[in-house]
Scaffold this motif. Structure first.
Motif, PDB file in Angstrom:
ATOM      1  N   UNK A   5       0.825  -1.212   0.000  1.00 40.36           N
ATOM      2  CA  UNK A   5       0.000   0.000   0.000  1.00 40.36           C
ATOM      3  C   UNK A   5       0.856   1.257   0.000  1.00 40.36           C
ATOM      4  N   UNK A   6       0.353   2.298  -0.673  1.00 36.05           N
ATOM      5  CA  UNK A   6       1.070   3.569  -0.727  1.00 36.05           C
ATOM      6  C   UNK A   6       1.002   4.295   0.616  1.00 36.05           C
ATOM      7  N   UNK A   7      -0.145   4.169   1.301  1.00 39.31           N
ATOM      8  CA  UNK A   7      -0.312   4.826   2.600  1.00 39.31           C
ATOM      9  C   UNK A   7       0.538   4.091   3.635  1.00 39.31           C
ATOM     10  N   UNK A   8       1.394   4.832   4.326  1.00 41.83           N
ATOM     11  CA  UNK A   8       2.293   4.217   5.303  1.00 41.83           C
ATOM     12  C   UNK A   8       1.528   3.811   6.556  1.00 41.83           C
ATOM     13  N   UNK A   9       1.919   2.692   7.185  1.00 38.91           N
ATOM     14  CA  UNK A   9       1.295   2.302   8.450  1.00 38.91           C
ATOM     15  C   UNK A   9       1.585   3.333   9.539  1.00 38.91           C
ATOM     16  N   UNK A  10       0.724   3.378  10.541  1.00 36.34           N
ATOM     17  CA  UNK A  10       0.858   4.363  11.609  1.00 36.34           C
ATOM     18  C   UNK A  10       2.002   4.029  12.562  1.00 36.34           C
ATOM     19  N   UNK A  11       2.303   2.753  12.725  1.00 34.02           N
ATOM     20  CA  UNK A  11       3.288   2.329  13.717  1.00 34.02           C
ATOM     21  C   UNK A  11       4.713   2.427  13.162  1.00 34.02           C
ATOM     22  N   UNK A  12       5.571   3.147  13.872  1.00 37.37           N
ATOM     23  CA  UNK A  12       6.980   3.252  13.498  1.00 37.37           C
ATOM     24  C   UNK A  12       7.808   2.457  14.503  1.00 37.37           C
ATOM     25  N   UNK A  13       8.759   1.685  14.000  1.00 33.60           N
ATOM     26  CA  UNK A  13       9.644   0.913  14.865  1.00 33.60           C
ATOM     27  C   UNK A  13      11.090   1.287  14.561  1.00 33.60           C
ATOM     28  N   UNK A  14      11.950   1.124  15.565  1.00 29.90           N
ATOM     29  CA  UNK A  14      13.379   1.309  15.386  1.00 29.90           C
ATOM     30  C   UNK A  14      14.003  -0.061  15.179  1.00 29.90           C
ATOM     31  N   UNK A  15      14.880  -0.180  14.198  1.00 29.33           N
ATOM     32  CA  UNK A  15      15.534  -1.442  13.885  1.00 29.33           C
ATOM     33  C   UNK A  15      16.997  -1.321  14.275  1.00 29.33           C
ATOM     34  N   UNK A  16      17.475  -2.301  15.058  1.00 26.50           N
ATOM     35  CA  UNK A  16      18.829  -2.290  15.597  1.00 26.50           C
ATOM     36  C   UNK A  16      19.604  -3.516  15.132  1.00 26.50           C
ATOM     37  N   UNK A  23      21.670   1.561  15.955  1.00 26.84           N
ATOM     38  CA  UNK A  23      20.406   1.857  15.288  1.00 26.84           C
ATOM     39  C   UNK A  23      20.626   1.897  13.778  1.00 26.84           C
ATOM     40  N   UNK A  24      19.803   1.131  13.040  1.00 28.66           N
ATOM     41  CA  UNK A  24      19.955   1.029  11.592  1.00 28.66           C
ATOM     42  C   UNK A  24      18.902   1.828  10.832  1.00 28.66           C
ATOM     43  N   UNK A  25      17.621   1.637  11.199  1.00 25.18           N
ATOM     44  CA  UNK A  25      16.515   2.279  10.493  1.00 25.18           C
ATOM     45  C   UNK A  25      15.448   2.740  11.470  1.00 25.18           C
ATOM     46  N   UNK A  26      14.643   3.699  11.006  1.00 26.26           N
ATOM     47  CA  UNK A  26      13.325   3.964  11.568  1.00 26.26           C
ATOM     48  C   UNK A  26      12.374   3.552  10.453  1.00 26.26           C
ATOM     49  N   UNK A  27      11.484   2.586  10.747  1.00 27.39           N
ATOM     50  CA  UNK A  27      10.694   1.922   9.712  1.00 27.39           C
ATOM     51  C   UNK A  27       9.225   1.934  10.080  1.00 27.39           C
ATOM     52  N   UNK A  32       1.758  -7.174  13.275  1.00 21.84           N
ATOM     53  CA  UNK A  32       2.398  -7.397  14.568  1.00 21.84           C
ATOM     54  C   UNK A  32       3.349  -8.587  14.565  1.00 21.84           C
ATOM     55  N   UNK A  33       3.660  -9.126  13.397  1.00 20.96           N
ATOM     56  CA  UNK A  33       4.521 -10.290  13.298  1.00 20.96           C
ATOM     57  C   UNK A  33       5.998  -9.944  13.336  1.00 20.96           C
ATOM     58  N   UNK A  37      10.959  -8.553   6.174  1.00 21.08           N
ATOM     59  CA  UNK A  37      11.400  -7.715   5.064  1.00 21.08           C
ATOM     60  C   UNK A  37      11.112  -6.262   5.376  1.00 21.08           C
ATOM     61  N   UNK A  38      11.898  -5.375   4.777  1.00 16.41           N
ATOM     62  CA  UNK A  38      11.692  -3.931   4.897  1.00 16.41           C
ATOM     63  C   UNK A  38      11.576  -3.358   3.499  1.00 16.41           C
ATOM     64  N   UNK A  39      10.424  -2.812   3.171  1.00 18.64           N
ATOM     65  CA  UNK A  39      10.277  -2.121   1.898  1.00 18.64           C
ATOM     66  C   UNK A  39      11.021  -0.788   1.992  1.00 18.64           C
ATOM     67  N   UNK A  40      11.807  -0.473   0.975  1.00 20.11           N
ATOM     68  CA  UNK A  40      12.640   0.724   0.979  1.00 20.11           C
ATOM     69  C   UNK A  40      11.784   1.982   1.099  1.00 20.11           C
ATOM     70  N   UNK A  41      10.595   1.990   0.492  1.00 21.77           N
ATOM     71  CA  UNK A  41       9.741   3.178   0.540  1.00 21.77           C
ATOM     72  C   UNK A  41       9.160   3.444   1.933  1.00 21.77           C
ATOM     73  N   UNK A  42       9.193   2.466   2.830  1.00 17.65           N
ATOM     74  CA  UNK A  42       8.670   2.644   4.190  1.00 17.65           C
ATOM     75  C   UNK A  42       9.742   3.039   5.199  1.00 17.65           C
ATOM     76  N   UNK A  43      11.013   3.081   4.800  1.00 16.30           N
ATOM     77  CA  UNK A  43      12.089   3.505   5.699  1.00 16.30           C
ATOM     78  C   UNK A  43      12.047   5.025   5.773  1.00 16.30           C
ATOM     79  N   UNK A  44      11.817   5.556   6.992  1.00 13.71           N
ATOM     80  CA  UNK A  44      11.728   7.005   7.144  1.00 13.71           C
ATOM     81  C   UNK A  44      13.077   7.631   7.483  1.00 13.71           C
TER      82      UNK A  44
END
Length: 83
Positions: A5-16, A23-27, A32-33, A37-44
């Motif tokens: 989906x183009x609309x980003x999810x509301x929940x942001x997580x930090x990836x370490x 700290x690697x990404x804010x995604x 809840x699984x 995978x991390x879609x590049x367009x969802x990495x903030x």
């Protein structure tokens, strides 16, 4: 198959990095699984210097791939954690 989906999810997580806790990404993660995978367009925010490698310990934590027609990082099991 359908693209993510183009609309980003509301929940942001930090990836370490699991090895050195850098700290690697804010995604914007959907669902809840586990983080598979991390879609590049969802990495903030991206804190890495080279794609898929930890900037501190230089360990490879993911592989670049195409999933459903969108560029993504496929995570290697046990190499990353998220909060």
């Amino acid at each position: 198959m359908a693209k993510p989906r183009k609309k980003l999810p509301a929940r942001a997580v930090d990836i370490f990095c699991a090895n050195c806790k850098t700290k690697l990404f804010k995604y914007r993660k959907g669902g809840k699984g586990a983080l598979i995978k991390c879609f590049v367009e969802r990495i903030t925010e991206d804190f890495t210097t080279t794609p898929c490698h930890c900037p501190n310990c230089q360990q490879e934590f993911a592989r670049e791939t195409m999933i459903r027609g969108a560029p993504a990082f496929k995570m290697i099991g046990g190499k990353v954690t998220h909060k």
